[in-house]
Design a protein around this motif. Structure first.
Motif, PDB file in Angstrom:
ATOM      1  N   LEU A  29      43.227  39.885  36.526  1.00 31.43           N
ATOM      2  CA  LEU A  29      42.611  39.008  37.512  1.00 31.43           C
ATOM      3  C   LEU A  29      42.999  39.557  38.873  1.00 31.43           C
ATOM      4  N   LEU A  30      42.022  39.941  39.653  1.00 34.49           N
ATOM      5  CA  LEU A  30      42.315  40.488  40.969  1.00 34.49           C
ATOM      6  C   LEU A  30      42.116  39.384  41.990  1.00 34.49           C
ATOM      7  N   ALA A  31      43.106  39.123  42.768  1.00 24.18           N
ATOM      8  CA  ALA A  31      43.011  38.070  43.765  1.00 24.18           C
ATOM      9  C   ALA A  31      43.958  38.423  44.886  1.00 24.18           C
ATOM     10  N   SER A  32      43.720  37.914  46.049  1.00 22.50           N
ATOM     11  CA  SER A  32      44.651  38.197  47.140  1.00 22.50           C
ATOM     12  C   SER A  32      45.624  37.046  47.338  1.00 22.50           C
ATOM     13  N   THR A  33      45.234  35.864  46.954  1.00 21.07           N
ATOM     14  CA  THR A  33      46.139  34.722  47.083  1.00 21.07           C
ATOM     15  C   THR A  33      45.925  33.804  45.891  1.00 21.07           C
ATOM     16  N   ILE A  34      46.987  33.337  45.332  1.00 20.56           N
ATOM     17  CA  ILE A  34      46.897  32.295  44.304  1.00 20.56           C
ATOM     18  C   ILE A  34      47.640  31.097  44.857  1.00 20.56           C
ATOM     19  N   ARG A  35      46.939  29.988  44.943  1.00 22.94           N
ATOM     20  CA  ARG A  35      47.525  28.830  45.600  1.00 22.94           C
ATOM     21  C   ARG A  35      47.324  27.609  44.741  1.00 22.94           C
ATOM     22  N   SER A  36      48.225  26.684  44.852  1.00 18.28           N
ATOM     23  CA  SER A  36      48.034  25.451  44.088  1.00 18.28           C
ATOM     24  C   SER A  36      47.120  24.521  44.865  1.00 18.28           C
ATOM     25  N   ARG A  37      46.638  23.503  44.164  1.00 14.24           N
ATOM     26  CA  ARG A  37      45.861  22.501  44.867  1.00 14.24           C
ATOM     27  C   ARG A  37      46.748  21.787  45.867  1.00 14.24           C
ATOM     28  N   ARG A  38      46.147  21.213  46.869  1.00 12.58           N
ATOM     29  CA  ARG A  38      46.934  20.546  47.899  1.00 12.58           C
ATOM     30  C   ARG A  38      47.772  19.429  47.283  1.00 12.58           C
ATOM     31  N   GLY A  39      49.050  19.487  47.522  1.00  9.20           N
ATOM     32  CA  GLY A  39      49.934  18.442  47.020  1.00  9.20           C
ATOM     33  C   GLY A  39      50.280  18.566  45.554  1.00  9.20           C
ATOM     34  N   GLN A  40      49.909  19.664  44.939  1.00 14.83           N
ATOM     35  CA  GLN A  40      50.193  19.827  43.516  1.00 14.83           C
ATOM     36  C   GLN A  40      51.189  20.963  43.318  1.00 14.83           C
ATOM     37  N   PRO A  41      52.039  20.870  42.334  1.00 16.27           N
ATOM     38  CA  PRO A  41      52.925  21.999  42.051  1.00 16.27           C
ATOM     39  C   PRO A  41      52.178  23.095  41.306  1.00 16.27           C
ATOM     40  N   ILE A  42      52.784  24.250  41.236  1.00 16.05           N
ATOM     41  CA  ILE A  42      52.172  25.351  40.497  1.00 16.05           C
ATOM     42  C   ILE A  42      53.212  25.891  39.515  1.00 16.05           C
ATOM     43  N   THR A  43      52.779  26.215  38.346  1.00 13.15           N
ATOM     44  CA  THR A  43      53.673  26.746  37.320  1.00 13.15           C
ATOM     45  C   THR A  43      53.066  28.021  36.775  1.00 13.15           C
ATOM     46  N   LEU A  44      53.843  29.066  36.766  1.00 18.35           N
ATOM     47  CA  LEU A  44      53.402  30.309  36.130  1.00 18.35           C
ATOM     48  C   LEU A  44      54.172  30.416  34.831  1.00 18.35           C
ATOM     49  N   GLU A  45      53.486  30.639  33.763  1.00 14.34           N
ATOM     50  CA  GLU A  45      54.151  30.618  32.479  1.00 14.34           C
ATOM     51  C   GLU A  45      53.767  31.850  31.688  1.00 14.34           C
ATOM     52  N   SER A  46      54.748  32.428  31.056  1.00 15.91           N
ATOM     53  CA  SER A  46      54.475  33.597  30.238  1.00 15.91           C
ATOM     54  C   SER A  46      55.166  33.399  28.903  1.00 15.91           C
ATOM     55  N   SER A  47      54.477  33.719  27.840  1.00 18.16           N
ATOM     56  CA  SER A  47      55.120  33.521  26.537  1.00 18.16           C
ATOM     57  C   SER A  47      56.054  34.672  26.214  1.00 18.16           C
ATOM     58  N   ARG A  48      56.021  35.735  26.978  1.00 15.98           N
ATOM     59  CA  ARG A  48      56.978  36.836  26.818  1.00 15.98           C
ATOM     60  C   ARG A  48      57.548  37.144  28.198  1.00 15.98           C
ATOM     61  N   ASN A  49      57.862  38.408  28.411  1.00 14.22           N
ATOM     62  CA  ASN A  49      58.463  38.790  29.694  1.00 14.22           C
ATOM     63  C   ASN A  49      57.513  38.506  30.857  1.00 14.22           C
ATOM     64  N   PHE A  50      58.081  38.349  32.011  1.00  6.90           N
ATOM     65  CA  PHE A  50      57.306  38.063  33.213  1.00  6.90           C
ATOM     66  C   PHE A  50      57.783  39.001  34.304  1.00  6.90           C
ATOM     67  N   THR A  51      56.870  39.700  34.940  1.00  8.23           N
ATOM     68  CA  THR A  51      57.255  40.711  35.921  1.00  8.23           C
ATOM     69  C   THR A  51      56.419  40.564  37.179  1.00  8.23           C
ATOM     70  N   ILE A  52      57.042  40.707  38.311  1.00 13.18           N
ATOM     71  CA  ILE A  52      56.329  40.781  39.589  1.00 13.18           C
ATOM     72  C   ILE A  52      56.710  42.105  40.233  1.00 13.18           C
ATOM     73  N   ASN A  53      55.752  42.906  40.577  1.00  8.21           N
ATOM     74  CA  ASN A  53      56.008  44.199  41.223  1.00  8.21           C
ATOM     75  C   ASN A  53      55.372  44.223  42.597  1.00  8.21           C
ATOM     76  N   THR A  54      55.962  44.956  43.493  1.00  8.67           N
ATOM     77  CA  THR A  54      55.257  45.302  44.732  1.00  8.67           C
ATOM     78  C   THR A  54      55.344  46.806  44.883  1.00  8.67           C
ATOM     79  N   ARG A  55      54.298  47.366  45.457  1.00  8.31           N
ATOM     80  CA  ARG A  55      54.206  48.824  45.571  1.00  8.31           C
ATOM     81  C   ARG A  55      54.119  49.240  47.027  1.00  8.31           C
ATOM     82  N   ASP A  56      54.437  50.509  47.266  1.00  8.33           N
ATOM     83  CA  ASP A  56      54.270  51.027  48.616  1.00  8.33           C
ATOM     84  C   ASP A  56      52.884  51.659  48.746  1.00  8.33           C
TER      85      ASP A  56
END
Ligand SMILES: *[C@@H]1O[C@H](CO)[C@@H](O)[C@H](O)[C@H]1NC(C)=O
Ligand SMILES: *[C@@H]1O[C@H](CO)[C@@H](O)[C@H](O)[C@H]1NC(C)=O
Length: 288
Positions: free
Chosen positions: A79-106
């Motif tokens: 899924l390509l997106a520039s921003t993932i945001r929750s609805r106004r006033g709602q929490p957001i949960t990211l869930e992974s059934s296995r490992n979870f990784t966030i990378n940033t690149r140069d």
């Protein structure tokens, strides 16, 4: 003229489709009609099934500037997106059934930072890690050179305490109120050194120093002072005078005997009986 025209109509007005051609045409029209009806029915069915409405399709709505999906969306690939945001006033949960990784690149596409949430650990691969409060004060920061804890108090609650392989530099070591403070080196020596003075003070208790071998009080340029109304040197040896002096005149105090305090040439103190010289036998062990 009229005759010819009359004759012409009787001959040429028989244009039209008759016979098998006419039946074919009717058949064609009937077929077309059936197809149109089937098409219409199918279209209506599809519209019904897909829940088309004036606002969109099913849970998918067309809104100004985009689409809005009120149900679940399953993106089974990237899924390509520039921003993932929750609805106004709602929490957001990211869930992974296995490992979870966030990378940033140069700019060259190399991974420079990574947060990894794995089997039993959270890893952070980065050059520097920093936690600040909302005012920007550093609470914790770690990089290759140093780890800084900027919070008011660093509390180590484990029973094992804190272990430092190097030195601990601090202007003050203080016990919690209500606890005692001990400096201990269970198997090696302990040294307290300060070029400008060492002060040991106990405002409400004793000071005791005890050791197995010699206890040395040395002053190079000053004096050793014992400043007290009572000075006890208990355990000093008493010299036994060679010539027994004449017995005293009966004023011998029985309980608080008073001796003479004498000094050997090597500086050793000893006691001598109240009467007679402050002297010890050459062969006696008093001065050795
Ligand atoms: C999750 O990460 C661990 C390494 O920490 C790796 O051994 C394991 O294979 C990974 N699991 C999956 C499903 O990728
Ligand atoms: C003690 O020793 C000195 C010399 O070391 C000697 O002159 C003196 O007579 C000795 N005194 C006694 C009581 O033995």
């Amino acid at each position: 003229m009229e005759d010819t025209s009359c004759r012409g109509t009787t001959h040429n007005f028989k244009v039209g489709i008759y016979g098998w051609r006419k039946r074919c045409l009717y058949l064609l029209i009937l077929g077309l009609l059936v197809m149109v009806i089937v098409n219409l029915a199918l279209t209506l069915w599809v519209l019904k099934v897909m829940e088309f409405s004036s606002e969109g399709m099913g849970q998918l709505r067309i809104v100004t500037g985009g689409i809005q999906l009120s149900g679940q969306a399953m993106v089974l690939d990237a899924l390509l997106a520039s921003t993932i945001r929750s609805r106004r006033g709602q929490p957001i949960t990211l869930e992974s059934s296995r490992n979870f990784t966030i990378n940033t690149r140069d700019e060259d596409g190399r991974i420079v930072n990574r947060i990894f949430l794995g089997n039993d650990r959270l890893e952070c691969h980065t050059r520097g890690f920093r936690v600040t409060d909302t005012r920007g004060t550093v609470l914790f920061s770690a990089d290759k050179n140093e780890v800084v804890v900027g919070a008011e108090v660093l509390r180590v609650t484990g029973d094992g305490g804190a272990i430092f392989d190097g030195t601990v530099q601090t202007p003050l070591v203080r016990a919690d109120s209500g606890n005692e403070l001990r400096l201990e080196s269970p198997t090696r020596s302990l040294e307290v050194r300060a070029p400008l003075g060492v002060l040991m003070e106990s405002r409400a208790g004793d000071i005791s120093a005890s050791c197995l071998t010699d206890l040395k009080l040395q002053s190079v340029a000053g004096a050793v002072r014992l400043d007290s109304a009572n000075v006890y040197l208990s355990g000093l040896k008493t010299a036994t005078p060679t010539p027994q002096p004449p017995p005293s005149r009966g004023l011998h105090p029985t309980r608080h005997e008073i001796y003479q305090l004498c000094v050997c040439s090597n500086g050793k103190l000893f006691l001598a009986p109240p009467e007679g010289l402050c002297a010890a036998d050459n062969d006696s062990s008093v001065c050795r």
